[in-house]
Scaffold this motif. Structure first.
Motif: not given
Length: 219
Positions: A90-99
């Motif tokens: 699974l590949a994705f880009n994060t939307h915010t600074d988070a765990s």
């Protein structure tokens, strides 16, 4: 040659893959969600993440996974039902600074009694940022030599370290401003408290003095 060796060594030290392997016991459908196991990894905003999952053999067990973050908006990045032995990538880009949290549930099929023998081995690999890039395709597209490719990897890693330092710098500045604001409020509160105590003490003395004069206990 020494410089080349140093660069290659730094790139190998800077590039790493987070891998975790564990056994996940099966649970009846009524309690599988409560018995799920979650892994978390802090990731900065707008960072590419690849989660590779491999699932071991297991009879009459269904492994599901869910990926989301712990931000206020609870962004959900992926869900997979019945991840078999073929695994999942699974590949994705994060939307915010988070765990980023990856949760697994192992549900036992209906009609089977739960026991310790029902479990499946889960193997999870995290590729984050520079680790998630396909450098083989980059090398072919840009016709990079091996040394140039290693330098490209090192450049990406250094950029991520720089971005992380900038983020920590902003966090430190924000915390410093918060501390200074808190100290200022504490000073004002202390001053108001002292003023209130002095005023109350003065009023008590004056009240008691008038009271004793009325009772003719003092002149």
């Amino acid at each position: 040659m020494l410089r080349v060796s140093a660069i290659l060594l730094l790139s190998l030290l800077a590039t790493f893959v987070s891998a975790i392997k564990f056994d996940l016991a099966a649970s009846p459908s009524s309690s599988a969600y409560n018995d799920r196991k979650c892994l978390s990894q802090y990731v900065s905003e707008n960072t590419m993440v690849i989660v590779t999952v491999k699932v071991g053999e297991g009879y009459n067990q269904r492994v599901d996974l869910e990926i989301y973050d712990d931000s206020d908006s609870m962004n959900k990045y992926a869900t997979r039902k019945d991840v078999g032995e073929q695994g999942a990538k699974l590949a994705f880009n994060t939307h915010t600074d988070a765990s980023i949290i990856v949760c697994f549930t192992n549900t036992l099929s209906e009609g089977f009694k739960n026991n310790a023998g029902y479990k499946r081995t889960i193997d999870v690999d995290y590729d984050i940022g520079a680790e998630a890039l396909d450098y083989t395709k980059i090398a072919k597209a840009e016709k990079l030599k091996p040394l140039e490719l290693e330098l490209r990897k090192l450049e990406k890693v250094v950029q991520e370290i720089w971005d992380e330092m900038e983020y920590l710098k902003k966090r430190e500045a924000k915390m410093r401003d918060t501390n200074e604001s808190t100290n200022e409020r504490v000073q004002w509160f202390s001053s108001l408290t002292m003023f209130a105590l002095v005023s109350l003490g003065t009023w008590q003395v004056m009240y008691l003095r008038r009271f004793f004069k009325r009772k003719r206990l003092i002149d």
